[in-house]
Write an enzyme that holds these catalytic residues in place. Structure first.
Site, PDB file in Angstrom:
ATOM      1  N   TYR A  24       0.835  -1.204   0.000  1.00 27.10           N
ATOM      2  CA  TYR A  24       0.000   0.000   0.000  1.00 27.10           C
ATOM      3  C   TYR A  24       0.867   1.250   0.000  1.00 27.10           C
ATOM      4  CZ  TYR A  24      -3.197   3.650   1.401  1.00 27.10           C
ATOM      5  OH  TYR A  24      -3.902   4.829   1.447  1.00 27.10           O
ATOM      6  N   SER A 106      -2.304  13.498   8.592  1.00 24.78           N
ATOM      7  CA  SER A 106      -3.259  13.246   7.519  1.00 24.78           C
ATOM      8  C   SER A 106      -4.698  13.273   8.026  1.00 24.78           C
ATOM      9  CB  SER A 106      -2.970  11.880   6.888  1.00 24.78           C
ATOM     10  OG  SER A 106      -4.008  11.481   6.023  1.00 24.78           O
ATOM     11  N   GLN A 127      -3.325  18.138   7.291  1.00 26.26           N
ATOM     12  CA  GLN A 127      -3.723  18.010   5.886  1.00 26.26           C
ATOM     13  C   GLN A 127      -5.207  17.706   5.789  1.00 26.26           C
ATOM     14  OE1 GLN A 127      -4.514  14.655   4.688  1.00 26.26           O
ATOM     15  NE2 GLN A 127      -5.152  15.395   2.678  1.00 26.26           N
ATOM     16  N   TYR A 129      -8.607  17.130   2.858  1.00 27.77           N
ATOM     17  CA  TYR A 129      -9.138  16.989   1.503  1.00 27.77           C
ATOM     18  C   TYR A 129     -10.402  17.837   1.358  1.00 27.77           C
ATOM     19  CZ  TYR A 129      -6.404  12.617   1.307  1.00 27.77           C
ATOM     20  OH  TYR A 129      -5.410  11.678   1.340  1.00 27.77           O
ATOM     21  N   ARG A 164      -5.251   2.041  -7.990  1.00 22.22           N
ATOM     22  CA  ARG A 164      -4.013   1.434  -7.491  1.00 22.22           C
ATOM     23  C   ARG A 164      -4.140  -0.086  -7.588  1.00 22.22           C
ATOM     24  NH1 ARG A 164      -4.188   5.670  -2.430  1.00 22.22           N
ATOM     25  NH2 ARG A 164      -4.117   7.531  -3.762  1.00 22.22           N
ATOM     26  N   HIS A 275       1.320  13.275  -5.950  1.00 22.41           N
ATOM     27  CA  HIS A 275       0.818  12.355  -4.923  1.00 22.41           C
ATOM     28  C   HIS A 275       1.663  11.090  -4.869  1.00 22.41           C
ATOM     29  CE1 HIS A 275      -2.907  12.435  -2.379  1.00 22.41           C
ATOM     30  NE2 HIS A 275      -2.523  11.198  -2.127  1.00 22.41           N
ATOM     31  N   ARG A 278       0.625   8.177  -7.101  1.00 23.30           N
ATOM     32  CA  ARG A 278      -0.494   7.354  -6.643  1.00 23.30           C
ATOM     33  C   ARG A 278      -1.843   7.783  -7.221  1.00 23.30           C
ATOM     34  NH1 ARG A 278       0.458   4.312  -2.204  1.00 23.30           N
ATOM     35  NH2 ARG A 278      -1.538   4.704  -1.172  1.00 23.30           N
TER      36      ARG A 278
END
Length: 381
Positions: A24, A106, A127, A129, A164, A275, A278
């Site tokens: 991952y 995150s 961070q 989104y 992914r 990213h 990714r």
């Protein structure tokens, strides 16, 4: 296993982690061309060696967003860091604080804001989104403010999740993912005991706090994936700019025009980033995208860069290409998985040593003296 270089931690992490977790963090989108180019393009850049420059006085210290950094490095936001070591976000944050660099938490961390912030003696970054659930976003911002977060890093290159493919093969997703993960954990008893058992709870701390119920990997893949917002535009960020009174950094810039838009928007900084390879496979590596972006907006906001940075030499290369500082993602997670907080501290010490050697042998006595002149202009360039 002997750790003598910053790059040694990847193999150490692979030995310790269940495959679904190693792949991952190690993998990228689609065929992973951009993932590889991030590393290859950066490592191919030749440094310009200079000698007899009296390098007895050397400083890696720099200023960024009114903070003093021991070197131009911060730890990047990485989802599920708490699955790579027991309460991994706390361990990584402590290591960063001890070495005088920022840690970025995150949105999808295991440890919530309220657990990480009190564990360190310097302000951390957070961070976020753009998600369809604006209530969650406002809640996260309010909690970040209350915890003393100084800098907001806003990730804009995930309006949709990247494809992914490696995750389906490793057990992170795909058919029978849950039982495959259990079997893998059973064959990695050290991780299963230290992280799997003693590291509980394994929910997404920031999201669980908002929703009022535990969340796990299925929520990470499900709830979060369903909440990415493809309708995002600069206008959607205006209320956040008004709400957040600290530095705001836009992460996920690869084009000079987007960098100029960030300046118009009033961002304090950008992160030149794909990213970590990714999201969209086939885009420019950060090293290739950075010079044109620096030419367009250098001096108008802070320029950070990530993707492909594995060594102190890479940090110097990125600074020479136009970055003011860099973010380390995979590199610190490998070290965290291998040796916890001590591993991340040691990684940062190795990065610092590698930077010092590079600066001495390129004649740069300070971060401000690292420039395009520190690089060799290749034939035909």
């Amino acid at each position: 296993m002997i750790i003598s270089a910053s790059t040694d931690y990847r193999a150490a992490a692979q030995r310790k982690l269940p495959p679904f977790l190693f792949h991952y963090i190690d993998g990228g989108a689609y065929a992973e061309y951009t993932l590889r180019r991030n590393v290859e393009d950066l490592s191919a850049i030749a440094l310009r060696q200079r000698v007899l420059k009296n390098m007895s006085e050397l400083s890696l210290e720099t200023r960024l967003f009114d903070e003093t950094l021991a070197m131009p490095v911060a730890l990047a936001p990485v989802g599920l860091t708490g699955m790579y070591a027991r309460r991994g976000e706390v361990q990584a944050a402590r290591a960063a604080a001890a070495k005088g660099v920022p840690f970025t938490l995150s949105t999808v961390s295991v440890c919530p804001i309220e657990e990480v912030a009190p564990a360190i003696d310097r302000p951390m970054w957070f961070q976020l989104y753009v998600l369809k659930d604006r209530g969650f976003m406002r809640n996260a911002l309010e909690r970040a403010k209350a915890a003393g977060v100084t800098t907001l890093v806003f990730t804009v290159d995930m309006p949709v999740p990247g494809a992914r493919y490696r995750d389906a093969h490793s057990g992170m997703s795909g058919p029978y993912a849950a039982p495959r993960r259990i079997l893998q954990a059973m064959t990695h008893p050290a991780w299963a005991w230290d992280v799997g058992l003693l590291g509980k709870p394994h929910d997404l701390g920031n999201i669980s706090t908002y929703r009022g119920n535990p969340t796990g990997l299925e929520d990470y893949i499900g709830w979060l994936g369903a909440n990415f917002d493809p309708s995002i535009s600069w206008k959607d960020l205006e209320w956040i700019r008004e709400f957040w009174n600290g530095p705001m950094v836009i992460k996920g810039i690869l084009d000079p025009e987007d960098a100029k838009d960030a300046v118009k928007f009033g961002a304090d900084g950008i992160v030149v980033s794909n990213h970590g390879g990714r999201q969209l496979d086939g885009v420019l590596s950060s090293a290739r995208a950075l010079p044109a972006i620096a030419d367009a907006v250098k001096g108008e906001l802070a320029i950070l860069a990530d993707s492909g940075i594995r060594t102190g030499l890479d940090v110097v290369r990125m600074i020479a290409l136009g970055a003011d500082s860099v973010l380390l993602g995979r590199a610190f997670v490998y070290a965290l998985a291998a040796a916890g907080e001590a591993g991340v501290r040691n990684l940062l010490e190795l990065i610092e040593k590698e930077m010092r050697v590079a600066m001495v042998l390129t004649g740069a006595k300070s971060i401000g003296e690292i420039s395009a002149d520190s690089l060799v202009r290749e034939l035909g360039a």
